[in-house]
Design an enzyme around this catalytic site. Structure first.
Site, PDB file in Angstrom:
ATOM      1  N   LYS A  50      13.660  46.104 -14.279  1.00  0.00           N
ATOM      2  CA  LYS A  50      13.125  44.751 -14.506  1.00  0.00           C
ATOM      3  C   LYS A  50      12.761  44.146 -13.257  1.00  0.00           C
ATOM      4  O   LYS A  50      12.397  43.125 -13.463  1.00  0.00           O
ATOM      5  CB  LYS A  50      14.715  44.155 -14.865  1.00  0.00           C
ATOM      6  CG  LYS A  50      15.199  44.638 -16.130  1.00  0.00           C
ATOM      7  CD  LYS A  50      14.554  43.579 -17.130  1.00  0.00           C
ATOM      8  CE  LYS A  50      15.216  43.473 -18.466  1.00  0.00           C
ATOM      9  NZ  LYS A  50      14.524  42.908 -19.585  1.00  0.00           N
ATOM     10  N   SER A  75      21.189  40.235 -19.567  1.00  0.00           N
ATOM     11  CA  SER A  75      22.736  41.138 -19.644  1.00  0.00           C
ATOM     12  C   SER A  75      22.965  41.884 -18.449  1.00  0.00           C
ATOM     13  O   SER A  75      23.913  42.371 -18.707  1.00  0.00           O
ATOM     14  CB  SER A  75      22.228  42.215 -20.843  1.00  0.00           C
ATOM     15  OG  SER A  75      21.074  42.916 -20.326  1.00  0.00           O
ATOM     16  N   GLU A 201      15.790  51.456 -30.632  1.00  0.00           N
ATOM     17  CA  GLU A 201      17.027  50.217 -30.508  1.00  0.00           C
ATOM     18  C   GLU A 201      18.327  51.005 -30.814  1.00  0.00           C
ATOM     19  O   GLU A 201      18.437  51.847 -31.639  1.00  0.00           O
ATOM     20  CB  GLU A 201      16.703  49.102 -31.541  1.00  0.00           C
ATOM     21  CG  GLU A 201      15.451  48.569 -31.170  1.00  0.00           C
ATOM     22  CD  GLU A 201      15.490  47.014 -32.239  1.00  0.00           C
ATOM     23  OE1 GLU A 201      15.516  45.846 -31.789  1.00  0.00           O
ATOM     24  OE2 GLU A 201      15.212  47.351 -33.550  1.00  0.00           O
ATOM     25  N   GLY A 205      21.993  47.084 -33.139  1.00  0.00           N
ATOM     26  CA  GLY A 205      20.904  46.010 -32.705  1.00  0.00           C
ATOM     27  C   GLY A 205      19.654  45.916 -32.977  1.00  0.00           C
ATOM     28  O   GLY A 205      18.678  46.165 -31.885  1.00  0.00           O
ATOM     29  N   ASP A 207      17.274  44.380 -34.369  1.00  0.00           N
ATOM     30  CA  ASP A 207      16.396  43.276 -34.639  1.00  0.00           C
ATOM     31  C   ASP A 207      15.130  43.351 -34.839  1.00  0.00           C
ATOM     32  O   ASP A 207      14.622  42.782 -35.681  1.00  0.00           O
ATOM     33  CB  ASP A 207      16.908  42.063 -33.703  1.00  0.00           C
ATOM     34  CG  ASP A 207      16.491  42.406 -32.269  1.00  0.00           C
ATOM     35  OD1 ASP A 207      17.282  43.251 -31.655  1.00  0.00           O
ATOM     36  OD2 ASP A 207      15.954  41.684 -31.568  1.00  0.00           O
ATOM     37  N   SER A 301      15.111  53.818 -18.690  1.00  0.00           N
ATOM     38  CA  SER A 301      14.862  52.129 -17.910  1.00  0.00           C
ATOM     39  C   SER A 301      15.898  51.951 -16.846  1.00  0.00           C
ATOM     40  O   SER A 301      15.619  51.044 -16.247  1.00  0.00           O
ATOM     41  CB  SER A 301      14.762  51.323 -19.318  1.00  0.00           C
ATOM     42  OG  SER A 301      16.202  51.346 -19.802  1.00  0.00           O
TER      43      SER A 301
END
Length: 326
Positions: A50, A75, A201, A205, A207, A301
């Site tokens: 990030k 989050s 995913e 979750g 989406d 990640s």
């Protein structure tokens, strides 16, 4: 957004982030009959990818824009990146976090000196709360994913990966808000048009997977998943348009598969990867799709997870002889 935006991001953040290693595990290659290249963002500053996008975004803003401080919804990992950058820049920071975010992530953000505002992920609208704080305090909002500059920053990790590996047949990347997948897909598909890019995913979750099937953005109930960093309810507007164009598929993994992937990384590489960070590998190990005979890049990640929680998760998937010393 084009690959030139990613090249420019790479120049902006050069020397300010870690060029994380690309790892291989012979046991994993043998198990899958493939060549697996792991991009280890768990070794990044703040323990996750990030920082790349957050830093690139901040460096594109005029100094006056952040003078009164920054606010971000997260989050956990984006929040930690923003808090670290705010401390470095000597500006105030407010992080809007779900009340059930892992304590290790909340504590790391507070250690950086940021103010934490907790919200109920079921009842509260985090984006509305973030916007209200920005308006009241004159702060700059730093998006976690749904922004071209953020996605371009995230895409720099694939520039590094492909520089180390050369051409790959497939790239597998976790999907939350979609910024990581969008940035990575733009780089991979521009440099190697024949490469497959697979998003992953958590099963509860999904989406983005549902949105791709529907042909437009749809929302899911607040996900109940081990992968706390991927509990997004709706894909981002910008990121969905990129991902619907460039991703070859989005697959899902369940919590047991995620835990097994974490255990595999610990067992063969002593890698402490958080659940969200292990999702891409979980899909590869579940052969969604089958990697046999291919050269596959996998994005790990992040690695921000409490040690005791980590070992509880992987315990069913790791032989006793691999248990940590007490």
């Amino acid at each position: 957004m084009q690959i030139n935006d990613v090249y420019q991001a790479a120049e902006r953040i050069r020397g300010r982030v870690i060029r994380t290693p690309v790892l291989t595990l012979p046991e994993l290659d043998t198990e899958l009959g493939a060549q697996i290249f792991l991009k280890a963002e768990l070794h990044q500053i703040t323990g996750a990818f990030k920082i790349r996008g957050a830093l690139n975004k901040i460096l594109t803003l005029p100094p006056d824009a952040i003078r009164k401080g920054v606010v971000a919804a997260s989050s956990g990992n984006h929040g930690r990146a923003v808090a670290t950058l705010a401390r470095t820049l000597a500006v105030p920071a407010v992080l809007v976090l779900p009340a059930d975010a892992p304590a290790v992530k909340i504590e790391a953000i507070r250690r950086e000196g940021a103010r934490v505002v907790l919200y109920d992920p079921v009842r509260d609208d985090r984006d509305a709360l973030t916007a209200a704080i920005a308006a009241e305090e004159g702060m700059q909002i730093l998006p976690s994913s749904d922004d071209p500059a953020v996605a371009a920053g995230h895409g720099t990790l694939v520039l590094e990966l492909l520089a180390a590996t050369g051409p790959l047949d497939r790239l597998v990347v976790p999907v939350g808000g979609g910024g990581l997948a969008a940035g990575c897909a733009i780089v991979a598909k521009t440099l190697y048009p024949a490469i497959e890019v697979i998003g992953v995913e958590p099963r509860d979750g999904d989406d983005t997977a549902r949105s791709l099937r529907a042909g437009h953005r749809v929302s899911v109930p607040t996900p109940d998943t081990l992968a706390d960093g991927l509990r997004h309810r709706t894909p981002g507007r910008f990121t969905f348009e990129v991902n619907r164009r460039l991703l070859d598929a989005v697959v899902t993994v369940d919590d047991d598969e995620i835990a097994a992937g974490m255990g595999e990384l610990w067992r063969h590489g002593r890698l402490v990867v958080e659940p969200s960070g292990a999702c891409a590998l979980a899909a590869v190990r579940a052969r969604r799709p089958d990697p046999a005979g291919l050269r596959v890049g996998v994005v790990l990640s992040g690695g921000n997870v409490d040690e005791e929680h980590f070992h509880r998760i992987i315990a069913p998937h790791v032989d006793r002889s691999y248990a940590p010393a007490r």
